[in-house]
Design an enzyme around this catalytic site. Structure first.
Site, PDB file in Angstrom:
ATOM      1  N   ARG A 166       0.883  -1.184   0.000  1.00 26.88           N
ATOM      2  CA  ARG A 166       0.000   0.000   0.000  1.00 26.88           C
ATOM      3  C   ARG A 166       0.907   1.217   0.000  1.00 26.88           C
ATOM      4  NH1 ARG A 166      -5.428   1.423   3.308  1.00 26.88           N
ATOM      5  NH2 ARG A 166      -6.070  -0.212   1.888  1.00 26.88           N
ATOM      6  N   HIS A 168      -6.805   0.454  -7.072  1.00 32.68           N
ATOM      7  CA  HIS A 168      -7.082  -0.449  -5.936  1.00 32.68           C
ATOM      8  C   HIS A 168      -7.667  -1.764  -6.476  1.00 32.68           C
ATOM      9  CE1 HIS A 168      -7.661  -1.808  -1.979  1.00 32.68           C
ATOM     10  NE2 HIS A 168      -8.329  -0.816  -1.439  1.00 32.68           N
ATOM     11  N   GLN A 178      -9.626  -4.228  -4.185  1.00 35.06           N
ATOM     12  CA  GLN A 178     -10.996  -3.798  -3.885  1.00 35.06           C
ATOM     13  C   GLN A 178     -11.921  -4.201  -5.022  1.00 35.06           C
ATOM     14  OE1 GLN A 178     -12.064  -2.240  -0.935  1.00 35.06           O
ATOM     15  NE2 GLN A 178     -14.012  -2.880  -1.801  1.00 35.06           N
ATOM     16  N   ASP A 208     -17.291   6.354  -2.683  1.00 35.04           N
ATOM     17  CA  ASP A 208     -16.091   6.281  -1.831  1.00 35.04           C
ATOM     18  C   ASP A 208     -15.829   7.690  -1.310  1.00 35.04           C
ATOM     19  OD1 ASP A 208     -13.729   5.487  -0.564  1.00 35.04           O
ATOM     20  OD2 ASP A 208     -12.516   5.612  -2.391  1.00 35.04           O
ATOM     21  N   CYS A 263     -16.353   1.090  -0.461  1.00 37.05           N
ATOM     22  CA  CYS A 263     -15.188   0.253  -0.157  1.00 37.05           C
ATOM     23  C   CYS A 263     -14.799   0.337   1.312  1.00 37.05           C
ATOM     24  CB  CYS A 263     -14.013   0.656  -1.033  1.00 37.05           C
ATOM     25  SG  CYS A 263     -13.485   2.350  -0.756  1.00 37.05           S
ATOM     26  N   ARG A 313     -13.282  -9.007   0.638  1.00 30.59           N
ATOM     27  CA  ARG A 313     -11.868  -8.692   0.425  1.00 30.59           C
ATOM     28  C   ARG A 313     -11.028  -9.941   0.680  1.00 30.59           C
ATOM     29  NH1 ARG A 313      -9.698  -3.642   0.594  1.00 30.59           N
ATOM     30  NH2 ARG A 313      -7.819  -4.820   0.059  1.00 30.59           N
TER      31      ARG A 313
HETATM   32  N1   CP Z   1     -11.193  -0.710   1.493  1.00 29.46           N
HETATM   33  C1   CP Z   1      -9.964  -0.709   2.033  1.00 29.46           C
HETATM   34  O1   CP Z   1      -8.935  -0.876   1.348  1.00 29.46           O
HETATM   35  O2   CP Z   1      -9.964  -0.519   3.386  1.00 29.46           O
HETATM   36  P1   CP Z   1      -8.717  -0.292   4.338  1.00 29.46           P
HETATM   37  O3   CP Z   1      -8.169   1.088   4.057  1.00 29.46           O
HETATM   38  O4   CP Z   1      -9.263  -0.413   5.726  1.00 29.46           O
HETATM   39  O5   CP Z   1      -7.671  -1.334   4.045  1.00 29.46           O
HETATM   40  N1  NVA Z   2      -9.936   6.257  -1.899  1.00 28.91           N
HETATM   41  C1  NVA Z   2      -9.571   5.792  -0.580  1.00 28.91           C
HETATM   42  C2  NVA Z   2      -9.665   4.305  -0.519  1.00 28.91           C
HETATM   43  C3  NVA Z   2      -9.307   3.718   0.799  1.00 28.91           C
HETATM   44  C4  NVA Z   2      -9.420   2.235   0.827  1.00 28.91           C
HETATM   45  C5  NVA Z   2      -8.171   6.254  -0.241  1.00 28.91           C
HETATM   46  O1  NVA Z   2      -7.280   6.103  -1.083  1.00 28.91           O
HETATM   47  O2  NVA Z   2      -7.971   6.763   0.859  1.00 28.91           O
END
Ligand code: CP
Ligand code: NVA
Length: 294
Positions: free
Chosen positions: A97, A124, A127, A214, A250, A278
């Site tokens: 991440r 993502h 997701q 989102d 999400c 997930r």
């Molecule tokens: N949807 C998602 O990726 O959630 P987190 O940020 O909690 O991992």
């Molecule tokens: N769009 C959000 C998704 C988190 C899972 C972010 O990047 O913060």
């Protein structure tokens, strides 16, 4: 084989991963990743991604190593390519991440084990796997119309591509200036199913079977918060907008911003199934990647 974005898979491979995920979830298959290890690199916080990958590896008899921002040399002087090469000597998969999409591309270039994006600022794909598994469960297939209402962000962009690969009919409603990247549109068009785009949430939702949203302020955009809250005025997912349609998010949600509390607490919200999926989707992915490594 990596999953930097969902269209690293062909549509046939995507369906194969989703089939594996469904079979593992239903207990029809009991694959094992015994003695396999997943490294999980996090530059940003996470609830679902961290716990679903770690729990998934436990369920598959493997092991996951959590590497937070202060745990490794990445970000403190060691280049990405060196981290990629060293980790590849120990582990069987790397999930990362990261903020900058170019960083996960570089990680994948230099790693000799599969790299999974979880996510970057641009994409993502994990997701999207869970979203597609959830839609398939709810509707028995992908012959559905989905309205995305909100930011054309990482989650949206991967969902655009996933929809193109599964023939979902998608309409994306964003404020002006917050649409999906041209490159994503072109990739969706090359897959034969680009989304319709509008700046009118009601137009997007009119023929929709599902509404998806989102956050407006993604991780790393906190300094743009006031500007974005202003620009997204009118894009909140409310009961008035969605009626009794299923609603996806999400998560994490910013209640009172992109979605109201009552929509998220209603029976129409299928967000907890999405969250659970997930893990199942990623279990299917890990098993599939293991079989297609090299
Ligand atoms: N949807 C998602 O990726 O959630 P987190 O940020 O909690 O991992
Ligand atoms: N769009 C959000 C998704 C988190 C899972 C972010 O990047 O913060």
């Amino acid at each position: 084989m990596n999953l930097v974005d969902i269209d690293d898979l062909t549509p046939e491979e995507l369906h194969a991963v989703l089939d594996r995920a469904a079979a593992i979830k239903a207990g029809r298959e009991e694959p094992t990743l015994s003695n396999r290890t997943l490294a999980m690199i996090f530059e940003k916080p996470s609830t679902r991604t961290r716990v679903s990958f770690e729990t998934g590896m436990t369920e598959l008899d493997g092991h996951a190593v959590f590497l937070g921002p202060e745990d490794i040399h990445l970000g403190h002087g060691e280049p990405i390519k060196d981290t990629a090469r060293a980790l590849s000597r120990y582990v069987d998969f790397i999930m990362a991440r990261l903020f900058d999409h170019a960083d996960v591309v570089e990680l994948a270039e230099f790693a000799t084990v599969p790299v999974i994006n979880g996510p970057t600022d641009d994409a993502h794909p994990c997701q999207t796997l869970a979203d597609l598994l959830t839609i398939h469960e709810q509707f028995g297939g992908f012959d559905v119309d989905v309205a995305w209402v909100g930011d054309g962000n990482n989650v949206c962009q991967s969902f655009v591509l996933g929809s193109a690969m599964t023939d979902i009919d998608l309409t994306v409603a964003t404020p002006e200036g917050y649409g999906i990247d041209d490159s994503v549109c072109k990739r969706a068009a090359a897959l034969g199913n680009p989304p319709a785009e509008t700046h009118d949430p009601e137009e997007a939702v009119a023929d929709a079977d599902i509404v998806y949203t989102d956050v407006w302020v993604s991780m790393g955009q906190e300094d743009r918060r006031a500007e974005k809250l202003r620009d997204f005025d009118g894009f909140q997912v409310t009961t008035d907008l969605v009626g009794d349609r299923p609603v996806m998010h999400c998560l994490p949600a910013h209640r009172g911003e992109e979605i109201t509390d009552d929509v998220l607490e209603s029976d129409n919200a299928i967000v907890w199934d999405q969250a659970e999926n997930r893990m199942h989707a990623q279990n299917g992915l890990l098993v599939w990647l293991q079989e297609h490594a090299g």
